[in-house]
Write an enzyme that holds these catalytic residues in place. Structure first.
Site, mmCIF file in Angstrom:
data_model
loop_
_atom_site.group_PDB
_atom_site.id
_atom_site.type_symbol
_atom_site.label_atom_id
_atom_site.label_comp_id
_atom_site.label_asym_id
_atom_site.label_seq_id
_atom_site.Cartn_x
_atom_site.Cartn_y
_atom_site.Cartn_z
ATOM 1 N N PHE A 1 30.654 40.168 0.649
ATOM 2 C CA PHE A 1 29.490 39.408 1.103
ATOM 3 C C PHE A 1 29.601 37.994 0.557
ATOM 4 O O PHE A 1 30.290 37.748 -0.449
ATOM 5 C CB PHE A 1 28.192 40.065 0.591
ATOM 6 C CG PHE A 1 27.353 40.705 1.669
ATOM 7 C CD1 PHE A 1 27.925 41.482 2.651
ATOM 8 C CD2 PHE A 1 25.977 40.552 1.679
ATOM 9 C CE1 PHE A 1 27.151 42.096 3.631
ATOM 10 C CE2 PHE A 1 25.186 41.147 2.643
ATOM 11 C CZ PHE A 1 25.779 41.921 3.626
ATOM 12 N N GLN B 1 14.553 31.130 1.591
ATOM 13 C CA GLN B 1 15.879 31.345 2.165
ATOM 14 C C GLN B 1 15.799 31.584 3.673
ATOM 15 O O GLN B 1 15.078 32.470 4.131
ATOM 16 C CB GLN B 1 16.556 32.547 1.511
ATOM 17 C CG GLN B 1 17.970 32.798 2.024
ATOM 18 C CD GLN B 1 18.644 33.943 1.299
ATOM 19 O OE1 GLN B 1 18.442 35.102 1.642
ATOM 20 N NE2 GLN B 1 19.434 33.621 0.291
ATOM 21 N N HIS C 1 17.954 32.943 6.444
ATOM 22 C CA HIS C 1 19.191 33.681 6.713
ATOM 23 C C HIS C 1 19.916 32.949 7.825
ATOM 24 O O HIS C 1 19.311 32.596 8.843
ATOM 25 C CB HIS C 1 18.880 35.113 7.121
ATOM 26 C CG HIS C 1 20.067 36.020 7.097
ATOM 27 N ND1 HIS C 1 21.107 35.903 7.987
ATOM 28 C CD2 HIS C 1 20.387 37.058 6.282
ATOM 29 C CE1 HIS C 1 22.014 36.835 7.726
ATOM 30 N NE2 HIS C 1 21.591 37.557 6.693
ATOM 31 N N LEU D 1 17.432 39.975 12.734
ATOM 32 C CA LEU D 1 18.517 39.691 11.797
ATOM 33 C C LEU D 1 19.859 40.251 12.266
ATOM 34 O O LEU D 1 19.945 41.381 12.732
ATOM 35 C CB LEU D 1 18.177 40.300 10.431
ATOM 36 C CG LEU D 1 18.964 39.769 9.243
ATOM 37 C CD1 LEU D 1 18.645 38.298 9.014
ATOM 38 C CD2 LEU D 1 18.604 40.569 7.996
ATOM 39 N N GLU E 1 24.667 40.117 7.345
ATOM 40 C CA GLU E 1 25.817 39.402 6.798
ATOM 41 C C GLU E 1 27.070 40.273 6.827
ATOM 42 O O GLU E 1 28.190 39.784 6.748
ATOM 43 C CB GLU E 1 25.503 38.974 5.362
ATOM 44 C CG GLU E 1 26.453 37.942 4.796
ATOM 45 C CD GLU E 1 25.909 37.309 3.530
ATOM 46 O OE1 GLU E 1 26.741 36.851 2.727
ATOM 47 O OE2 GLU E 1 24.684 37.265 3.345
ATOM 48 N N ARG F 1 24.487 31.811 1.656
ATOM 49 C CA ARG F 1 23.573 31.778 2.798
ATOM 50 C C ARG F 1 22.960 30.400 3.012
ATOM 51 O O ARG F 1 22.819 29.949 4.147
ATOM 52 C CB ARG F 1 22.468 32.817 2.594
ATOM 53 C CG ARG F 1 22.943 34.231 2.775
ATOM 54 C CD ARG F 1 21.823 35.222 2.543
ATOM 55 N NE ARG F 1 22.250 36.562 2.930
ATOM 56 C CZ ARG F 1 21.482 37.629 2.849
ATOM 57 N NH1 ARG F 1 20.243 37.519 2.413
ATOM 58 N NH2 ARG F 1 21.929 38.813 3.216
ATOM 59 N N HIS G 1 13.915 34.303 6.069
ATOM 60 C CA HIS G 1 14.344 35.650 5.707
ATOM 61 C C HIS G 1 13.790 36.145 4.374
ATOM 62 O O HIS G 1 13.459 37.312 4.240
ATOM 63 C CB HIS G 1 15.878 35.665 5.671
ATOM 64 C CG HIS G 1 16.470 36.997 5.341
ATOM 65 N ND1 HIS G 1 16.199 38.129 6.075
ATOM 66 C CD2 HIS G 1 17.331 37.382 4.359
ATOM 67 C CE1 HIS G 1 16.875 39.154 5.570
ATOM 68 N NE2 HIS G 1 17.553 38.732 4.520
ATOM 69 N N ARG H 1 19.324 33.347 -3.179
ATOM 70 C CA ARG H 1 19.726 34.739 -3.394
ATOM 71 C C ARG H 1 21.032 35.045 -2.682
ATOM 72 O O ARG H 1 21.213 34.691 -1.526
ATOM 73 C CB ARG H 1 18.637 35.689 -2.884
ATOM 74 C CG ARG H 1 19.037 37.164 -3.000
ATOM 75 C CD ARG H 1 17.921 38.079 -2.541
ATOM 76 N NE ARG H 1 17.634 37.986 -1.121
ATOM 77 C CZ ARG H 1 18.330 38.606 -0.156
ATOM 78 N NH1 ARG H 1 19.420 39.309 -0.460
ATOM 79 N NH2 ARG H 1 17.962 38.495 1.105
#
Length: 603
Positions: A124, A237, A239, A253, A256, A317, A382, A417
């Protein structure tokens, strides 16, 4: 249970508000400590937003990359958060995540497996090694299923479709919470020695969000009104990959995990643009060419080791979201205002196996076959890194007896994050909050009191939308709020926009005093929204005021008028708290990291 003429009353040692991963794990831990526990959820049990977290749980098990360890995970988390994280929370998270995942496995979670039977882990963005423990792309769903089964078998009492609107205090300490059942408007009082907030985020304040309808900032607002402080609320954040087309899946969504499995981002000219946006400080960690990136993906697919570096799409991100936003703004976006994410070049059967939810979801809902065509994606609100300030080891706020865990709390993630850290966050800090609340409740020598006038005040607030000369439609007000937050407090910010946004929020607060609900309380979503708007406006104002005071760009907070990181602001958190009837904002010192942990960043 006792029955007043106006409301039900229940009494417990620990009340957990929110039944996602953090709330369930907290309830399980508190119950195991031998105290009485109630779990309240706004929706139905099992419908929590945690199920939307698809890609995996970040934990340094070292099953795929043997060199991984908690220290590397800790450093990745701190660097991803631009060193604004609460170091102790990041340390506890990295150290305890492996045990929490193994515990989940022991309770029956069915993970994907390596050839030798260990939990499989995938890559990730922002993580040095492959450390995302996953169940295809349905990891959050499996977590909720497992924790729910464990909680039900422990006999925890669950109150579903119940919204909490007020925390009640005896002097300075928590004594309970008041709310109502969404089905028919019956009022309910929970007397409790300790309350754990696990209500999630604030996404419904924004126009395009991956968040579900429950995410109206309830916990943040309840804690703020009760005297807790909120920290780092400016760090929202986006996304990078939410669907922008077709309209039926707008904002939904795209995990990721698609990029972790080799998905490539391209603009309308077919250019793989992420190579141009890699930060200088981390560029050395990423592939320099298509060929090197492809070599890394091929190795990942076959489970082989490689010296090739990871693809540029696996940048953090915040960086990927800003890159997509810039491509669109400069005229290189897709037809519908996004960019293209393509994994269709891979073997279709492998894609279906590794990303089953993505494949079936978009095929069934939008007639988009991700094995045959690219997806049109763009940034979607997100997650919020900020939240209630808590003690790292106990998760207690500055209000005695009030605890928080998961997205509703702040400090763990700093300015940004990393993907996968949310699910391990829920497990680690849910467990600590449950233990902390149970210990606190056991330590009390007397049960905190709930005064009747506090209850009557809470009832009066709930009755207001049906009374007087009110003419503001709550749905119209929410649309205005969504427009304000998305237009003036979005991905890129500057002082003039933020000031306009703050001014408009003040106007909306005045309008909110006149929101009305028609008919009666039975199955009345308009009435529910009247309650939710108060919470959304508090959290939105906290975000905007915090963004104004942080005059720099860091992580997910990007100021066009202050594009660089300010070293002096590396030393402070933004704190929001209630002072009289006003929202006060100040900058407070960041906890100092011990020297032994500082040494980890010198290697």
């Amino acid at each position: 249970m006792s029955q007043n003429q106006n409301y039900q009353t229940h009494e417990y040692d620990v009340l957990v508000i929110g039944a996602g991963g953090a709330g369930l794990r907290a309830a399980i831990e508190a119950s195991a400590a031998g105290v009485s526990v109630a779990l309240v959820c706004k929706s139905l049990l099992g419908k929590a937003h945690t199920v939307m977290a698809e890609g995996g749980i970040a934990a340094a098990l070292a099953n795929v990359d043997s060199q991984d360890n908690w220290k590397t995970h800790f450093c990745d988390t701190m660097l991803g958060g631009k060193m604004l994280n609460n170091w102790r929370m990041a340390q506890l998270h990295a150290q305890e995540a492996p045990q929490r995942v193994k515990e989940l496995e022991h309770w029956g979670a069915v993970f994907d497996r390596t050839k030798d039977g260990k939990i499989l882990q995938r890559a990730f963005g922002g993580h040095t090694y492959k450390r995302l423990c996953h169940v295809g792309d349905r990891t959050g769903l499996e977590m909720i299923r497992t924790l729910q089964d464990q909680g039900v078998h422990r006999g925890i009492n669950v109150y579903m479709e119940c919204t909490i609107t007020k925390l009640i205090k005896d002097g300075e300490r928590i004594s309970g919470a008041f709310g109502y059942y969404r089905e028919d408007g019956r009022y309910v009082l929970f007397k409790a020695k300790a309350v754990i907030l696990a209500t999630g985020g604030v996404g419904k304040s924004f126009s395009v969000t991956s968040n579900s309808w429950e995410y109206t900032g309830d916990g943040q607002a309840l804690a703020y009104e009760a005297g807790a402080d909120l920290i780092d609320m400016e760090f929202v954040q986006f996304h990078p990959t939410g669907m922008v087309w077709p309209p039926g899946v707008r904002g939904l969504l795209v995990t990721e995990g698609v990029r972790g499995e080799g998905g490539i981002l391209r603009n309308k000219a077919g250019e793989r643009f992420m190579f141009r946006y890699l930060p200088e400080g981390s560029k050395k960690d990423f592939a320099e060419t298509d060929e090197e990136a492809a070599k890394w993906v091929d190795a990942a697919v076959s489970g082989q080791k490689t010296e090739a570096r990871r693809p540029p799409e696996l940048s953090t991100r915040d960086n990927v979201a800003r890159s997509i936003y810039t491509e669109v703004k400069e005229g290189r976006g897709s037809e519908h205002g996004g960019v293209y994410l393509d994994i269709s070049y891979q073997d279709p059967e492998r894609v279906k196996k590794k990303l089953p939810s993505m494949y079936h979801q978009f095929k069934d809902l939008a007639d988009v076959d991700i094995t045959a065509q690219p997806m049109e994606v763009g940034p979607t609100m997100h997650y919020i890194m900020g939240g209630i300030r808590v003690n790292a080891d106990t998760q207690e706020s500055r209000v005695p007896g009030l605890f928080a865990a998961g997205e509703v709390s702040g400090g763990m993630h700093g300015a940004n994050r990393l993907g996968g850290n949310s699910l391990s966050d829920l497990l680690v800090f849910g467990q600590l909050a449950g233990a902390g609340a149970a210990s606190y409740a056991k330590g009390l020598t007397a049960t905190p009191k709930v005064l009747d006038d506090q209850v009557q005040f809470a009832i009066a607030e709930l009755e207001e939308p049906f009374e007087g000369d009110r003419n503001i439609n709550p749905y119209d007000l929410q649309k205005e709020l969504n427009h304000v937050m998305s237009t003036y407090v979005g991905i890129f910010r500057e002082e003039s926009d933020l000031s306009i946004g703050l001014s408009k929020l003040q106007e909306l607060k005045q309008k909110a005093k006149l929101v009305c609900a028609s008919s009666n309380k039975t199955y009345n979503p308009g009435w529910h929204l009247c309650m939710d708007l108060k919470h959304m406006l508090i959290s939105s104002e906290a975000i905007t005021r915090s963004a104004l005071i942080r005059k720099e760009s860091r992580g997910a907070h990007s100021r066009l008028d202050y594009p660089e990181i300010n070293p002096e602001l590396s030393k402070v958190n933004t704190s929001v708290y209630k002072q009289g009837n006003e929202m006060n904002v100040e900058q407070t010192p960041l906890p100092a990291m011990p020297d032994d942990l500082k040494e980890l960043f010198k290697k």
